[in-house]
Design a protein around this motif. Structure first.
Motif, PDB file in Angstrom:
ATOM      1  N   ALA A   1       0.853  -1.193   0.000  1.00 27.21           N
ATOM      2  CA  ALA A   1       0.000   0.000   0.000  1.00 27.21           C
ATOM      3  C   ALA A   1       0.882   1.233   0.000  1.00 27.21           C
ATOM      4  O   ALA A   1       1.925   1.264   0.645  1.00 27.21           O
ATOM      5  CB  ALA A   1      -0.917   0.008   1.225  1.00 27.21           C
ATOM      6  N   GLU A   2       0.428   2.256  -0.696  1.00 26.87           N
ATOM      7  CA  GLU A   2       1.258   3.439  -0.896  1.00 26.87           C
ATOM      8  C   GLU A   2       0.423   4.716  -0.850  1.00 26.87           C
ATOM      9  O   GLU A   2      -0.637   4.808  -1.461  1.00 26.87           O
ATOM     10  CB  GLU A   2       1.970   3.316  -2.250  1.00 26.87           C
ATOM     11  CG  GLU A   2       2.866   4.469  -2.586  1.00 26.87           C
ATOM     12  CD  GLU A   2       3.755   4.163  -3.788  1.00 26.87           C
ATOM     13  OE1 GLU A   2       4.369   5.100  -4.305  1.00 26.87           O
ATOM     14  OE2 GLU A   2       3.822   2.974  -4.199  1.00 26.87           O
ATOM     15  N   PHE A   3       0.949   5.702  -0.156  1.00 32.39           N
ATOM     16  CA  PHE A   3       0.315   7.017  -0.091  1.00 32.39           C
ATOM     17  C   PHE A   3       0.503   7.771  -1.409  1.00 32.39           C
ATOM     18  O   PHE A   3       1.610   7.873  -1.926  1.00 32.39           O
ATOM     19  CB  PHE A   3       0.973   7.871   1.002  1.00 32.39           C
ATOM     20  CG  PHE A   3       0.662   7.446   2.397  1.00 32.39           C
ATOM     21  CD1 PHE A   3      -0.437   7.947   3.069  1.00 32.39           C
ATOM     22  CD2 PHE A   3       1.493   6.558   3.059  1.00 32.39           C
ATOM     23  CE1 PHE A   3      -0.712   7.571   4.363  1.00 32.39           C
ATOM     24  CE2 PHE A   3       1.225   6.170   4.359  1.00 32.39           C
ATOM     25  CZ  PHE A   3       0.121   6.677   5.015  1.00 32.39           C
ATOM     26  N   GLY A   4      -0.581   8.354  -1.890  1.00 26.53           N
ATOM     27  CA  GLY A   4      -0.485   9.235  -3.041  1.00 26.53           C
ATOM     28  C   GLY A   4      -0.278  10.682  -2.606  1.00 26.53           C
ATOM     29  O   GLY A   4      -0.188  10.977  -1.417  1.00 26.53           O
ATOM     30  N   GLN A   5      -0.240  11.561  -3.562  1.00 24.08           N
ATOM     31  CA  GLN A   5      -0.018  12.974  -3.270  1.00 24.08           C
ATOM     32  C   GLN A   5      -1.345  13.694  -3.044  1.00 24.08           C
ATOM     33  O   GLN A   5      -1.739  13.923  -1.922  1.00 24.08           O
ATOM     34  CB  GLN A   5       0.758  13.623  -4.416  1.00 24.08           C
ATOM     35  CG  GLN A   5       0.967  15.123  -4.300  1.00 24.08           C
ATOM     36  CD  GLN A   5       1.973  15.496  -3.233  1.00 24.08           C
ATOM     37  OE1 GLN A   5       2.803  14.690  -2.848  1.00 24.08           O
ATOM     38  NE2 GLN A   5       1.901  16.723  -2.759  1.00 24.08           N
TER      39      GLN A   5
ATOM     40  N   ASP B   1      -4.446   7.174  -3.834  1.00 28.18           N
ATOM     41  CA  ASP B   1      -3.692   6.207  -3.048  1.00 28.18           C
ATOM     42  C   ASP B   1      -3.726   4.884  -3.804  1.00 28.18           C
ATOM     43  O   ASP B   1      -4.630   4.643  -4.608  1.00 28.18           O
ATOM     44  CB  ASP B   1      -4.310   6.028  -1.656  1.00 28.18           C
ATOM     45  CG  ASP B   1      -4.206   7.261  -0.802  1.00 28.18           C
ATOM     46  OD1 ASP B   1      -3.205   7.976  -0.930  1.00 28.18           O
ATOM     47  OD2 ASP B   1      -5.129   7.513  -0.012  1.00 28.18           O
ATOM     48  N   GLU B   2      -2.760   4.001  -3.501  1.00 32.55           N
ATOM     49  CA  GLU B   2      -2.621   2.805  -4.319  1.00 32.55           C
ATOM     50  C   GLU B   2      -2.479   1.514  -3.526  1.00 32.55           C
ATOM     51  O   GLU B   2      -1.886   1.506  -2.443  1.00 32.55           O
ATOM     52  CB  GLU B   2      -1.361   2.923  -5.210  1.00 32.55           C
ATOM     53  CG  GLU B   2      -1.339   4.123  -6.113  1.00 32.55           C
ATOM     54  CD  GLU B   2      -0.046   4.225  -6.901  1.00 32.55           C
ATOM     55  OE1 GLU B   2       0.111   5.218  -7.635  1.00 32.55           O
ATOM     56  OE2 GLU B   2       0.812   3.314  -6.789  1.00 32.55           O
ATOM     57  N   LEU B   3      -2.982   0.419  -4.113  1.00 30.80           N
ATOM     58  CA  LEU B   3      -2.636  -0.934  -3.717  1.00 30.80           C
ATOM     59  C   LEU B   3      -1.942  -1.554  -4.916  1.00 30.80           C
ATOM     60  O   LEU B   3      -2.515  -1.599  -6.020  1.00 30.80           O
ATOM     61  CB  LEU B   3      -3.864  -1.766  -3.343  1.00 30.80           C
ATOM     62  CG  LEU B   3      -3.540  -3.238  -3.023  1.00 30.80           C
ATOM     63  CD1 LEU B   3      -2.762  -3.339  -1.699  1.00 30.80           C
ATOM     64  CD2 LEU B   3      -4.818  -4.072  -2.943  1.00 30.80           C
ATOM     65  N   ASN B   4      -0.707  -2.011  -4.714  1.00 32.17           N
ATOM     66  CA  ASN B   4       0.081  -2.562  -5.804  1.00 32.17           C
ATOM     67  C   ASN B   4       0.450  -4.019  -5.573  1.00 32.17           C
ATOM     68  O   ASN B   4       0.761  -4.421  -4.445  1.00 32.17           O
ATOM     69  CB  ASN B   4       1.391  -1.771  -5.953  1.00 32.17           C
ATOM     70  CG  ASN B   4       1.173  -0.395  -6.556  1.00 32.17           C
ATOM     71  OD1 ASN B   4       0.784  -0.271  -7.708  1.00 32.17           O
ATOM     72  ND2 ASN B   4       1.418   0.638  -5.763  1.00 32.17           N
TER      73      ASN B   4
END
Length: 387
Positions: free
Chosen positions: A258-262, A266-269
Motif C-alpha cells: 500500500a502506498e500514499f499518493g499525493q 492512493d494505491e494498492l500494488n
C-alpha cells in the motif's frame, strides 16, 4: 552486520494512492498536506484459471478491544505465545500486550530513535528464527538517517530493561520530516523486506542508487538478498514509490504493498521484482509505458493507507485519513470486485492491520500521532473477525 553508507550499499545497482501526506497523518508534501524472490509474476498478469475469488461482499466485526491507552502506536508483531509487541513512534519504546487481558508492559526503549514529524520508531518484525535467537527487528529514524536494527528480547530481565543494545543491520536510508516509509516484514522466503519513502525529495523514487522510495529486500543480516533484480550488490526490489507503509503476502506468496499518493490517488500494488511503480511520473493508474499501474486506487480522502494484511482471500487495508478498513477481494493479481469499506469514522484513524490467524485481524488505531483527535481510551488494539 552494519551496512556502509548508501553509495557503497548500492555499488551495482513493485487502487489507492495515499493522500497528500497531509491527510494521512503522513503528510504529503508541500502541495497538501536464501530463497528466490517472491511475487515474481508480471504485475497485472491474468490469474491462473484455477484461482478462485472470495465473495464480492465480505464482513468485518470488532470482537473486542484488546488494549487501550497506547501512545502513538505504529508497528505490531504477534509473539509465538499469542501476546503482542507494539512500537510507540514518539516514545521510542516497545510494549508487550497480554492478548487475553490487555495488560501492558513496557519492555524497553530503542536507543538512537529521534522522533520528529512522521519519523520515530516505526515498523517492527520478529526474526524468522525468533524461537531460538529472540531477535526483534525495528525500523526507525535517527538524527541522521533511517535504519533497521535488531535487538535481543530477554524476558528474564526486569520490565523496561528487556531489550539489548541495537545491532544495526542497515543504515543510510534517507530520512525526512515526512515520507519515511517504515514497514518491515519477513517474507515467505525468510528475507527481510522494507518499505521506504522518498522523504519529500521526489527524484529519489526513480534513483536506483538511493534507498528512498523503494521496497528493499535483504538477508536477516542486512546484505542484498540473493536474486534481487538489480544485481547482487543492490538491496532494491522495486522502485518508483512515494511512501510505502503496507506490506503483505497473499496465499500464493505474492507480495502486495500500500502506498500514499499525493493529492489524487492512493494505491494498492502487486509487487514484482524490478517493477517500477511510477512515482513521481505517475500517480494512480496512468497507463504509461515502463510503469506498473496499481491494482486498486482510492481518492486520498478515502484512504491514506498504512498497514495491510491478507485474510480470507482479500487484502485488508488500514486507512488513516479515510478512518476506515478497506477490503479488496483478489483473484490472482487482480481485484475480483469493488473494494468495500468498514468502520468509517467509528474508531478514527487506522494505522496497522496484522493477521491474527485465518479469519481474525489485529487492528491498531492512530489518534495520538498529532493528526488525530484523541478520545478516552485512545489509542487501541482491536480484534476483528473478517469474512
Amino acid at each position: 552486520m552494519q551496512r556502509p553508507a548508501l553509495g557503497a550499499v548500492l555499488a551495482a545497482a513493485a487502487l489507492f494512492a495515499l493522500p497528500a501526506c497531509s491527510s494521512d497523518g503522513d503528510s504529503s508534501g508541500p502541495s497538501s498536506g536464501e530463497g528466490s524472490p517472491t511475487g515474481s509474476e508480471k504485475p497485472g498478469s491474468s490469474p491462473a484459471p484455477s484461482e478462485s475469488a472470495p465473495p464480492a461482499k465480505g464482513s468485518a466485526k470488532v470482537l473486542r478491544t484488546v488494549a487501550e491507552g497506547l501512545k502513538s502506536p505504529w508497528g505490531l508483531a504477534p509473539l509465538p505465545d499469542g501476546d503482542l509487541l507494539v512500537s510507540s513512534r514518539d516514545e521510542g519504546t516497545l510494549t508487550r500486550i497480554d492478548a487475553e487481558n490487555g495488560k501492558k508492559t513496557e519492555i524497553g526503549e530503542v536507543p538512537g530513535v529521534a522522533p520528529s514529524g512522521e519519523g520515530g520508531l516505526l515498523g517492527i518484525a520478529l526474526s524468522p528464527t525468533f524461537a531460538s535467537d529472540h531477535m526483534v527487528y525495528a525500523y526507525f529514524t535517527t538524527e541522521s538517517d533511517s535504519r533497521i536494527a535488531r535487538l535481543l528480547y530477554n524476558e528474564d530481565k526486569p520490565a523496561g530493561q528487556q531489550l539489548g543494545a541495537p545491532n544495526t543491520v542497515l543504515r543510510g536510508i534517507p530520512k525526512g520530516s515526512i515520507h519515511n516509509g517504515g514497514r518491515i516484514a519477513f517474507g515467505p522466503d525468510k528475507m527481510l523486506y522494507a518499505g521506504t519513502g522518498e522523504t519529500g525529495d521526489r527524484a529519489l523514487a526513480q534513483d536506483k542508487e538511493s534507498l528512498g522510495g523503494k521496497i528493499l529486500r535483504m538477508t536477516p543480516d542486512g546484505d542484498p538478498a540473493p536474486g534481487n533484480p538489480l544485481g547482487e550488490d543492490s538491496l532494491v526490489y522495486s522502485l518508483g514509490h512515494r511512501n510505502v507503509q503496507g506490506l503483505a503476502w497473499d496465499g500464493k506468496q505474492r507480495l502486495w504493498a500500500a502506498e500514499f499518493g499525493q493529492d489524487t490517488y492512493d494505491e494498492l500494488n502487486h509487487i514484482a521484482p524490478g517493477g517500477n511503480y511510477g512515482w513521481p511520473e505517475v500517480e494512480g493508474k496512468g497507463g504509461k509505458k515502463g510503469f506498473t499501474d496499481p491494482v486498486a486506487q482510492w481518492s486520498t480522502d478515502e484512504a491514506s493507507p498504512s498497514g495491510i494484511a491478507y485474510a480470507e482471500g482479500s487484502i485488508w487495508m488500514a486507512g488513516l485519513r479515510g478512518e476506515r478498513l478497506w477490503r479488496i477481494p483478489l483473484r490472482g493479481t487482480e481485484a475480483a470486485a469493488k473494494p468495500q469499506s468498514f468502520f468509517k469514522g467509528e474508531y478514527g484513524r487506522l494505522r496497522t492491520v496484522v493477521s491474527a490467524g485465518t479469519d481474525k485481524l489485529w487492528l491498531v488505531t492512530s489518534e495520538t500521532d498529532t493528526r488525530g483527535t484523541p478520545e478516552k481510551g485512545d489509542d487501541k488494539v482491536l480484534e476483528v473477525e473478517v469474512k
